[in-house]
Write an enzyme that holds these catalytic residues in place. Structure first.
Site, mmCIF file in Angstrom:
data_model
loop_
_atom_site.group_PDB
_atom_site.id
_atom_site.type_symbol
_atom_site.label_atom_id
_atom_site.label_comp_id
_atom_site.label_asym_id
_atom_site.label_seq_id
_atom_site.Cartn_x
_atom_site.Cartn_y
_atom_site.Cartn_z
ATOM 1 N N SER A 1 0.799 -1.232 0.000
ATOM 2 C CA SER A 1 0.000 0.000 0.000
ATOM 3 C C SER A 1 0.826 1.274 0.000
ATOM 4 O O SER A 1 0.367 2.304 -0.462
ATOM 5 C CB SER A 1 -0.944 -0.013 1.200
ATOM 6 O OG SER A 1 -0.209 -0.121 2.398
ATOM 7 N N HIS B 1 -5.408 -4.038 -2.169
ATOM 8 C CA HIS B 1 -5.082 -2.989 -3.142
ATOM 9 C C HIS B 1 -4.939 -3.566 -4.553
ATOM 10 O O HIS B 1 -4.202 -3.019 -5.369
ATOM 11 C CB HIS B 1 -3.805 -2.247 -2.731
ATOM 12 C CG HIS B 1 -4.006 -1.320 -1.576
ATOM 13 N ND1 HIS B 1 -4.517 -0.044 -1.716
ATOM 14 C CD2 HIS B 1 -3.789 -1.492 -0.258
ATOM 15 C CE1 HIS B 1 -4.589 0.538 -0.529
ATOM 16 N NE2 HIS B 1 -4.156 -0.318 0.373
ATOM 17 N N LYS C 1 -12.443 -0.772 -0.857
ATOM 18 C CA LYS C 1 -11.597 0.016 -1.766
ATOM 19 C C LYS C 1 -12.223 0.001 -3.167
ATOM 20 O O LYS C 1 -13.187 0.704 -3.405
ATOM 21 C CB LYS C 1 -10.165 -0.524 -1.727
ATOM 22 C CG LYS C 1 -9.505 -0.316 -0.361
ATOM 23 C CD LYS C 1 -8.066 -0.736 -0.339
ATOM 24 C CE LYS C 1 -7.352 -0.233 0.913
ATOM 25 N NZ LYS C 1 -7.829 -0.787 2.183
#
Lengths: 83, 415
Positions: B190, B218, B249
């Protein structure tokens, strides 16, 4: 004493420094407070000295302060190795 | 009074210390739906300002997508607001299982279990499947939630230098005496935006009889040709034993996470993972929205393709302008400044120019590694990125940092 110091220094350089790392580490370099070793990866250092010198360091003594420099680690190992 | 004056004063001092170190986190109030452009109140009490958002995890631009909002409304109408229960008492609806099956298909695994967040998934998974006869070997840059999860687990923990396969191999050799070995990594890291070398990790794990755990928070939805994640990118689908990921996300950005992987390991989590057992079920409205997200991204790669184009374009703009960026291919693009104060000053000036990007420095990243982390979204249009680079260039000129590499930046500003 010198052998002990050198063995720990060698281990710290091998275990924690990257190849392109230009940071110098000697016996008084702050390892944890200096950001070289984080408190999480400190366990491999503890395991290394325990295995190499056949000692057991209780968790209460294995504080980030006690592992902050090679000098302090040497003192810790010597305390548990006895005379 | 139990909360004594002494306690109050000592907490006040501690907070003041955090402020003095420059580590105090202020929130910024956003008066809008999450998007490429947002309306922000910062500092608190100031007039509202429209800025380009370069720091959201809204990779696919689905956080405010009309179809997702509409699906969430339908979920609210048909399955209600809350369940007032953990999953195993009376908190599992048909749609919870439907979403788990959909995620299993998408990730190419055997089974999936939803958690209130990926933080919870990571907090619960290790303790549920490993014990004191085992060892966990983690990349040193894994997410904080993984470290917390490892701390809760009785297995021995060890770590290897970031993405250093030689070091990992040494650790795998060293721990051959343990019952099980688990290699633990993020799919995309990240802070640096680099990808774990999953093909090599899987090969080593197979050679040394170890399981592989990947947190793909991610990555899920956009890394890999059809967005399945890092395992698709490295062509190792079906060879990862545990994947954890988030709905918070790219997949709509609300909340919720999951453990997905080998059937028995997922079932162990269902039986034993404490954050699953002792916290509320994921709200129906989120499950309904996420189901629509999965339909959108399974049906077309349009959004991940646009994100990829935006990423390439933004990386090219920054490089041409003379910024020192971390090379890579993910939509996390760190602009390296090394000095913490410089990172804070640049972020503040960018905000004045209408660009919302955040400075990261120790302890979030190692000392001397301060940076502005920029993140791309499929919601960005080219004109957003053109405006953003104008601001970056202007601020870069102000500090005289354009064209400077790591060595020069450190010489000029210190670490």
């Amino acid at each position: 004493m010198e052998d002990l110091k050198q063995a720990i220094l060698d281990y710290v350089r091998m275990e924690y420094l990257e190849e392109e790392d230009d940071r110098e580490v000697d016996e008084s370099t702050p390892l944890i407070s200096g950001g070289i070793v984080d408190s999480f990866s400190m366990v491999s250092l503890k395991r290394f000295v325990e295995k190499k010198y056949d000692i057991q360091i209780p968790d209460a003594d294995a504080s980030p302060e006690a592992f902050d420099t090679v000098d302090s680690i040497v003192a810790l190992v010597e305390r548990f190795r006895g005379p | 009074m139990a909360y004594s004056d002494q306690a109050r004063v000592s907490y006040q001092k501690e907070l003041e210390g955090i402020r003095e170190e420059g580590l105090f986190k202020d929130e910024r109030y956003i008066h809008a739906v999450q998007d490429a452009e947002i309306v922000v109140e910062f500092p608190i009490g100031s007039s509202l300002k429209t800025v380009i958002n370069m720091c959201a995890n809204n990779y696919l631009g689905l956080s405010g997508h009309p179809e997702v909002i509409s699906a969430a409304h339908e979920g609210l109408d048909h399955r209600g607001y809350g369940m007032s229960s953990v999953r195993f008492i009376c908190g599992t609806q048909d749609i919870h299982r439907e979403l788990e099956d959909t995620l299993t298909d998408f990730l190419g695994t055997e089974d999936t279990l939803l958690f209130p967040s990926c933080m919870d998934a990571n907090a619960g998974v290790f303790e549920a499947v490993l014990n004191d006869q085992d060892v966990m070997i983690a990349d040193r840059l894994v997410h904080a939630s993984i470290i917390d999860g490892m701390r809760l687990c009785k297995a021995m923990n060890d770590s290897y230098k970031h993405s250093d396969m030689g070091h990992l191999e040494m650790k795998l050799e060293e721990h051959q005496d343990r019952r099980y070995r688990m290699v633990i990594t993020d799919g995309v890291f990240s802070m640096d935006g680099d990808l774990a070398r999953l093909d090599e990790i899987v090969a080593l794990a197979e050679k040394y009889d170890a399981m592989v755990f990947v947190d793909d928070s991610h990555s899920t939805g956009f890394i890999g040709r059809t967005g399945r994640g890092t395992h698709e990118h490295f062509d190792v689908m079906g060879r990862i034993d545990i994947i954890t990921t988030t709905l918070g996300k790219a997949l709509g950005g609300a909340s919720g996470g999951c453990v997905s992987g080998r059937r028995e390991l997922v079932e162990m989590c269902r039986q034993r993972a404490r954050p699953y057992l002792f916290s509320n079920t994921v709200a129906p409205v989120i499950v309904s929205g996420a189901l629509r997200v999965m339909e959108i991204i399974s049906g077309s790669t349009e959004r991940r393709d646009k994100l990829e184009e935006n990423t390439l374009y933004w990386r090219k703009l920054l490089t041409e302008a003379g910024f020192d960026i971390k090379a890579g291919e993910s939509p996390i693009v760190p602009v390296m400044l090394y000095n913490a104060k410089l990172a804070q000053d640049v972020a503040t000036d960018l905000y004045d120019e209408g660009i919302y990007a955040v400075g990261f420095f120790f302890p979030v990243v190692p000392k001397g590694q301060a940076r502005i982390r920029t993140q791309l979204s499929a919601a960005h249009e080219k004109h957003h990125l053109d405006k953003a680079i104008d601001a970056f260039r202007k601020i870069g000129e102000k500090y005289g940092i354009l064209g400077l590499g790591k060595k020069e930046l450190i010489e000029k500003f210190g670490m």
